[in-house]
Design a protein around this motif. Structure first.
Motif, PDB file in Angstrom:
ATOM      1  N   ASP A 140      50.218  31.677  60.882  1.00 53.45           N
ATOM      2  CA  ASP A 140      50.167  32.943  60.147  1.00 53.45           C
ATOM      3  C   ASP A 140      49.301  32.844  58.895  1.00 53.45           C
ATOM      4  OD1 ASP A 140      51.951  34.359  61.900  1.00 53.45           O
ATOM      5  OD2 ASP A 140      53.561  33.144  61.067  1.00 53.45           O
ATOM      6  N   ARG A 141      49.362  31.702  58.230  1.00 58.40           N
ATOM      7  CA  ARG A 141      48.531  31.477  57.042  1.00 58.40           C
ATOM      8  C   ARG A 141      48.472  29.983  56.761  1.00 58.40           C
ATOM      9  NH1 ARG A 141      52.133  32.069  51.603  1.00 58.40           N
ATOM     10  NH2 ARG A 141      54.202  32.201  52.555  1.00 58.40           N
ATOM     11  N   SER A 142      47.535  29.588  55.911  1.00 58.99           N
ATOM     12  CA  SER A 142      47.404  28.180  55.544  1.00 58.99           C
ATOM     13  C   SER A 142      47.718  28.004  54.059  1.00 58.99           C
ATOM     14  CB  SER A 142      45.996  27.663  55.851  1.00 58.99           C
ATOM     15  OG  SER A 142      45.029  28.364  55.090  1.00 58.99           O
ATOM     16  N   VAL A 143      48.236  26.845  53.729  1.00 58.77           N
ATOM     17  CA  VAL A 143      48.533  26.476  52.346  1.00 58.77           C
ATOM     18  C   VAL A 143      47.831  25.150  52.063  1.00 58.77           C
ATOM     19  CG1 VAL A 143      50.321  25.800  50.706  1.00 58.77           C
ATOM     20  CG2 VAL A 143      50.741  27.685  52.301  1.00 58.77           C
ATOM     21  N   THR A 144      46.929  25.150  51.076  1.00 54.01           N
ATOM     22  CA  THR A 144      46.176  23.951  50.720  1.00 54.01           C
ATOM     23  C   THR A 144      46.873  23.227  49.569  1.00 54.01           C
ATOM     24  OG1 THR A 144      44.107  24.972  51.410  1.00 54.01           O
ATOM     25  CG2 THR A 144      43.952  23.063  49.952  1.00 54.01           C
ATOM     26  N   ILE A 145      47.166  21.956  49.774  1.00 55.07           N
ATOM     27  CA  ILE A 145      47.904  21.151  48.799  1.00 55.07           C
ATOM     28  C   ILE A 145      47.034  19.983  48.358  1.00 55.07           C
ATOM     29  CG2 ILE A 145      49.960  19.741  48.403  1.00 55.07           C
ATOM     30  CD1 ILE A 145      51.325  21.344  50.627  1.00 55.07           C
ATOM     31  N   GLU A 146      46.979  19.756  47.052  1.00 62.62           N
ATOM     32  CA  GLU A 146      46.234  18.623  46.504  1.00 62.62           C
ATOM     33  C   GLU A 146      47.205  17.673  45.815  1.00 62.62           C
ATOM     34  OE1 GLU A 146      43.170  18.349  42.930  1.00 62.62           O
ATOM     35  OE2 GLU A 146      42.247  19.271  44.714  1.00 62.62           O
ATOM     36  N   LEU A 147      47.105  16.389  46.152  1.00 62.59           N
ATOM     37  CA  LEU A 147      47.992  15.376  45.599  1.00 62.59           C
ATOM     38  C   LEU A 147      47.246  14.480  44.628  1.00 62.59           C
ATOM     39  CD1 LEU A 147      49.800  14.239  48.893  1.00 62.59           C
ATOM     40  CD2 LEU A 147      50.448  16.081  47.327  1.00 62.59           C
ATOM     41  N   THR A 148      47.815  14.307  43.449  1.00 62.69           N
ATOM     42  CA  THR A 148      47.324  13.334  42.475  1.00 62.69           C
ATOM     43  C   THR A 148      48.454  12.343  42.218  1.00 62.69           C
ATOM     44  OG1 THR A 148      48.012  14.714  40.619  1.00 62.69           O
ATOM     45  CG2 THR A 148      45.770  15.014  41.443  1.00 62.69           C
ATOM     46  N   ASP A 149      48.248  11.416  41.280  1.00 67.34           N
ATOM     47  CA  ASP A 149      49.252  10.376  41.060  1.00 67.34           C
ATOM     48  C   ASP A 149      50.607  10.931  40.654  1.00 67.34           C
ATOM     49  OD1 ASP A 149      47.615   8.287  41.760  1.00 67.34           O
ATOM     50  OD2 ASP A 149      46.868   7.980  39.719  1.00 67.34           O
ATOM     51  N   ASP A 150      50.624  12.049  39.928  1.00 66.06           N
ATOM     52  CA  ASP A 150      51.901  12.549  39.436  1.00 66.06           C
ATOM     53  C   ASP A 150      52.095  14.049  39.654  1.00 66.06           C
ATOM     54  OD1 ASP A 150      50.013  13.438  37.715  1.00 66.06           O
ATOM     55  OD2 ASP A 150      50.939  12.658  35.885  1.00 66.06           O
ATOM     56  N   ALA A 175      44.883   6.542  45.202  1.00 60.82           N
ATOM     57  CA  ALA A 175      44.408   5.290  45.788  1.00 60.82           C
ATOM     58  C   ALA A 175      45.375   4.720  46.814  1.00 60.82           C
ATOM     59  CB  ALA A 175      44.170   4.264  44.679  1.00 60.82           C
ATOM     60  N   GLY A 176      46.463   5.423  47.093  1.00 64.44           N
ATOM     61  CA  GLY A 176      47.441   4.948  48.076  1.00 64.44           C
ATOM     62  C   GLY A 176      47.843   6.064  49.020  1.00 64.44           C
ATOM     63  N   ALA A 177      48.429   5.677  50.146  1.00 62.84           N
ATOM     64  CA  ALA A 177      48.880   6.668  51.119  1.00 62.84           C
ATOM     65  C   ALA A 177      50.038   7.481  50.547  1.00 62.84           C
ATOM     66  CB  ALA A 177      49.309   5.973  52.408  1.00 62.84           C
ATOM     67  N   ARG A 178      50.057   8.759  50.850  1.00 63.24           N
ATOM     68  CA  ARG A 178      51.146   9.652  50.420  1.00 63.24           C
ATOM     69  C   ARG A 178      51.645  10.429  51.633  1.00 63.24           C
ATOM     70  NH1 ARG A 178      50.738  10.735  44.926  1.00 63.24           N
ATOM     71  NH2 ARG A 178      52.930  11.363  45.092  1.00 63.24           N
ATOM     72  N   THR A 179      52.943  10.686  51.661  1.00 57.35           N
ATOM     73  CA  THR A 179      53.556  11.425  52.763  1.00 57.35           C
ATOM     74  C   THR A 179      54.233  12.669  52.226  1.00 57.35           C
ATOM     75  OG1 THR A 179      53.939   9.391  54.022  1.00 57.35           O
ATOM     76  CG2 THR A 179      55.160  11.344  54.705  1.00 57.35           C
ATOM     77  N   GLY A 199      42.390  10.583  51.575  1.00 55.94           N
ATOM     78  CA  GLY A 199      42.242  11.190  52.892  1.00 55.94           C
ATOM     79  C   GLY A 199      42.918  12.554  52.968  1.00 55.94           C
ATOM     80  N   THR A 200      42.975  13.091  54.168  1.00 54.43           N
ATOM     81  CA  THR A 200      43.568  14.405  54.393  1.00 54.43           C
ATOM     82  C   THR A 200      44.565  14.334  55.551  1.00 54.43           C
ATOM     83  OG1 THR A 200      41.810  15.081  55.910  1.00 54.43           O
ATOM     84  CG2 THR A 200      41.506  15.602  53.572  1.00 54.43           C
ATOM     85  N   ALA A 201      45.410  15.356  55.623  1.00 52.33           N
ATOM     86  CA  ALA A 201      46.365  15.485  56.725  1.00 52.33           C
ATOM     87  C   ALA A 201      46.670  16.963  56.888  1.00 52.33           C
ATOM     88  CB  ALA A 201      47.638  14.691  56.451  1.00 52.33           C
ATOM     89  N   GLU A 202      47.091  17.335  58.074  1.00 51.33           N
ATOM     90  CA  GLU A 202      47.367  18.742  58.341  1.00 51.33           C
ATOM     91  C   GLU A 202      48.404  18.858  59.445  1.00 51.33           C
ATOM     92  OE1 GLU A 202      44.947  22.677  60.010  1.00 51.33           O
ATOM     93  OE2 GLU A 202      43.855  21.019  59.065  1.00 51.33           O
ATOM     94  N   THR A 203      49.304  19.808  59.318  1.00 52.16           N
ATOM     95  CA  THR A 203      50.244  20.119  60.378  1.00 52.16           C
ATOM     96  C   THR A 203      50.674  21.572  60.244  1.00 52.16           C
ATOM     97  OG1 THR A 203      52.212  19.337  61.571  1.00 52.16           O
ATOM     98  CG2 THR A 203      52.406  19.541  59.191  1.00 52.16           C
ATOM     99  N   VAL A 204      51.129  22.139  61.362  1.00 52.07           N
ATOM    100  CA  VAL A 204      51.629  23.513  61.372  1.00 52.07           C
ATOM    101  C   VAL A 204      53.139  23.475  61.503  1.00 52.07           C
ATOM    102  CG1 VAL A 204      51.599  25.737  62.572  1.00 52.07           C
ATOM    103  CG2 VAL A 204      49.492  24.399  62.364  1.00 52.07           C
ATOM    104  N   LYS A 216      58.393  17.729  49.531  1.00 53.85           N
ATOM    105  CA  LYS A 216      58.561  16.489  48.765  1.00 53.85           C
ATOM    106  C   LYS A 216      57.495  15.483  49.171  1.00 53.85           C
ATOM    107  CE  LYS A 216      62.141  13.267  47.234  1.00 53.85           C
ATOM    108  NZ  LYS A 216      63.592  12.926  47.338  1.00 53.85           N
ATOM    109  N   VAL A 217      56.872  14.874  48.167  1.00 55.39           N
ATOM    110  CA  VAL A 217      55.824  13.881  48.402  1.00 55.39           C
ATOM    111  C   VAL A 217      56.308  12.522  47.921  1.00 55.39           C
ATOM    112  CG1 VAL A 217      53.484  13.152  47.808  1.00 55.39           C
ATOM    113  CG2 VAL A 217      53.967  15.551  48.219  1.00 55.39           C
ATOM    114  N   LYS A 218      56.119  11.515  48.769  1.00 58.14           N
ATOM    115  CA  LYS A 218      56.472  10.146  48.409  1.00 58.14           C
ATOM    116  C   LYS A 218      55.287   9.218  48.663  1.00 58.14           C
ATOM    117  CE  LYS A 218      61.475  10.254  49.287  1.00 58.14           C
ATOM    118  NZ  LYS A 218      62.576   9.613  50.044  1.00 58.14           N
ATOM    119  N   GLY A 219      55.244   8.129  47.912  1.00 52.38           N
ATOM    120  CA  GLY A 219      54.209   7.117  48.103  1.00 52.38           C
ATOM    121  C   GLY A 219      54.619   5.836  47.423  1.00 52.38           C
ATOM    122  N   ASP A 220      54.123   4.715  47.897  1.00 53.09           N
ATOM    123  CA  ASP A 220      54.462   3.416  47.316  1.00 53.09           C
ATOM    124  C   ASP A 220      53.949   3.306  45.886  1.00 53.09           C
ATOM    125  OD1 ASP A 220      55.654   2.696  49.679  1.00 53.09           O
ATOM    126  OD2 ASP A 220      53.877   1.646  50.448  1.00 53.09           O
ATOM    127  N   GLY A 221      54.840   2.923  44.983  1.00 50.88           N
ATOM    128  CA  GLY A 221      54.447   2.654  43.608  1.00 50.88           C
ATOM    129  C   GLY A 221      54.241   3.867  42.740  1.00 50.88           C
TER     130      GLY A 221
END
Length: 232
Positions: A140-150, A175-179, A199-204, A216-221
């Protein structure tokens, strides 16, 4: 050989209620499409098909048994049952086979086997306009999300409707993977996408019942970051 195959099929149909079976030998499976069902969502991996036999492989990740149906249009509503699997227990997988002609259909997952279910619209097309049809039914629509360290930007004050299908498009500038996890009002994971470093990721995601969802976003460190997603 044909009678032996039919006898084996009869035994298999008697042993399980998860696969739609008939009196004759099974038709070729044709297109195979995974479907993930939860208590609040019904996610079909692809929503664009060519005419023919489609096997929907349904994995029930919810807490309740679910019924899964393919509906065709009758008048202004999708009420004509094309195919069904009456009962896929929690934690199990079942196949739903349907023969689809050109047109529009709805795939419905019914947690507890009640109500109209959570529905996903699909399109069957052979007119060569597959790209435009895919764009129409993919989400129905897209939502663009940008992740930084905090931080997680692009989703402030995000509001959606029950049953809305949203394409979450994530750009990870760390500089690290984020989920990124999509959580329903009970805090259960409905979807997740992992973006590698820079990098980038996408899902519907097809949203379920109204309530206070969250991202919720998580990443090591790095500290986790959460944002509300109001479904109403």
């Amino acid at each position: 050989m044909k009678s032996r195959t039919a006898a084996v099929l009869t035994v298999l149909c008697a042993a399980t209620a998860l696969t739609a079976c008939g009196d004759d030998e099974p038709a070729p499976k044709g297109q195979q499409v995974p479907v993930t069902a939860t208590d609040t969502s019904c996610e079909v991996t692809t929503t664009l098909f060519t005419p023919g036999t489609v096997t929907f492989t349904v994995t029930n990740r919810g807490q309740q048994a679910t019924g899964v149906y393919v509906y065709g249009r009758e008048g202004d509503a999708f009420t004509k049952v094309i195919a069904e699997v009456a009962d896929v227990p929690a934690g199990r997988t079942g196949d739903l086979r349907a023969s689809l002609q050109t047109g529009t259909y709805e795939v419905a997952c019914k947690p507890g086997r009640q109500g109209d279910g959570v529905r996903t619209k699909i399109t069957v097309s052979d007119d060569g306009n597959l790209a435009s049809a895919a764009a129409e039914v993919a989400y129905d629509r897209s939502v663009t999300i940008e992740l930084t360290d905090d931080a997680m930007t692009g989703v402030d004050a995000l509001i959606a409707e029950p049953g809305e299908k949203i394409a979450f498009k994530v750009t990870n500038k760390t500089a690290g993977a984020r989920t990124l996890y999509v959580l329903n009002p009970e805090g259960k994971r409905v979807a997740e996408m992992k973006a590698e470093a820079n990098g980038t990721a996408e899902t519907v995601v097809t949203l379920g019942a109204a309530g206070d969802w969250s991202l919720k976003v998580k990443g090591d460190g790095v500290p986790s970051v959460s944002k509300p997603l109001v479904v109403r």
